[in-house]
Design an enzyme around this catalytic site. Structure first.
Site: not given
Length: 222
Positions: A19, A44, A48, A121-123
């Site tokens: 976050d 993305k 998830t 954009e990573g996770a």
């Protein structure tokens, strides 16, 4: 970002934790690149906690003001989506699915055919597991993707930032920029010290990288 070239390029946007503000930073950078004259789209890496559509892609479109794009409908911008809100390896297991990295590779390749820049954009962070033996940083290294790291002024963020930068250095990855997200600046003393410390660290060990501050107002740009 200092680097500039005319060939199409994919850039991986990661954060110091789950976050850190990656979604806003990705949209922020997309707007900046568009203002510089590039055709740009966001993607993305793995989503998830969603079903059918990516909430992060929807946020990108809202923040940049483009509205939904044809590539979203085609499934190119969020090629892998799991319903369980967890790391990809756990979310895939809960959903009873396999993670097919080639689906992501093909989608990114098609976006690169259409756009100058693809911001992926990573996770979570770089060490988020995709399998027990394969992490997000492995995908970045394998595909030689330049990295933008998103950080902030939360207590403990210096530690998380330096660990991420050390991992980037150890893998020989290219760091394009560190983006400091002002949104979490609840303590002015800590925030000021964090900005200064990280900026000095980046200048010392990654002199070719940019250090950028993403203002709090970014959460309202539409």
């Amino acid at each position: 970002m200092k680097k500039s070239c005319t060939d199409s390029e994919a850039i991986f946007i990661t954060g110091i934790d789950t976050d850190a503000g990656k979604t806003y930073a990705t949209a922020f950078l997309a707007k900046k690149l568009a203002e510089e004259g590039y055709s740009v789209i966001t993607q993305k890496f793995m989503q998830t906690g969603c079903k059918d559509t990516s909430e992060d892609i929807e946020a990108h479109r809202r923040l940049t003001g483009t509205g939904p794009l044809p590539e979203d409908t085609e499934g190119l911008t969020a090629p892998v989506i799991f319903t369980y809100p967890a790391s990809a390896q756990l979310a895939a297991r809960v959903d009873g699915k396999e993670i097919d990295l080639q689906v992501i590779e093909r989608a990114t390749g098609e976006l690169l055919r259409r756009y100058d820049r693809v911001l992926i954009e990573g996770a979570g962070g770089l060490m988020v597991p995709i399998t027990d033996t394969y992490f997000a940083i492995d995908y970045v290294a394998e595909h030689k993707l330049p990295v933008v790291l998103v950080t902030n002024g939360r207590l403990g963020s210096i530690n998380h930032t330096i660990l991420s930068l050390e991992a980037i250095k150890a893998r020989g990855l290219e760091l394009l920029a560190v983006v400091y997200n002002e949104h979490f600046d609840s303590d002015a003393v800590i925030a000021s010290d964090t900005v200064g410390f990280i900026e000095r660290y980046v200048k010392r060990f990654f002199p070719e990288a940019s250090f950028m501050i993403m203002p709090e107002s970014t959460v309202k740009f539409t």
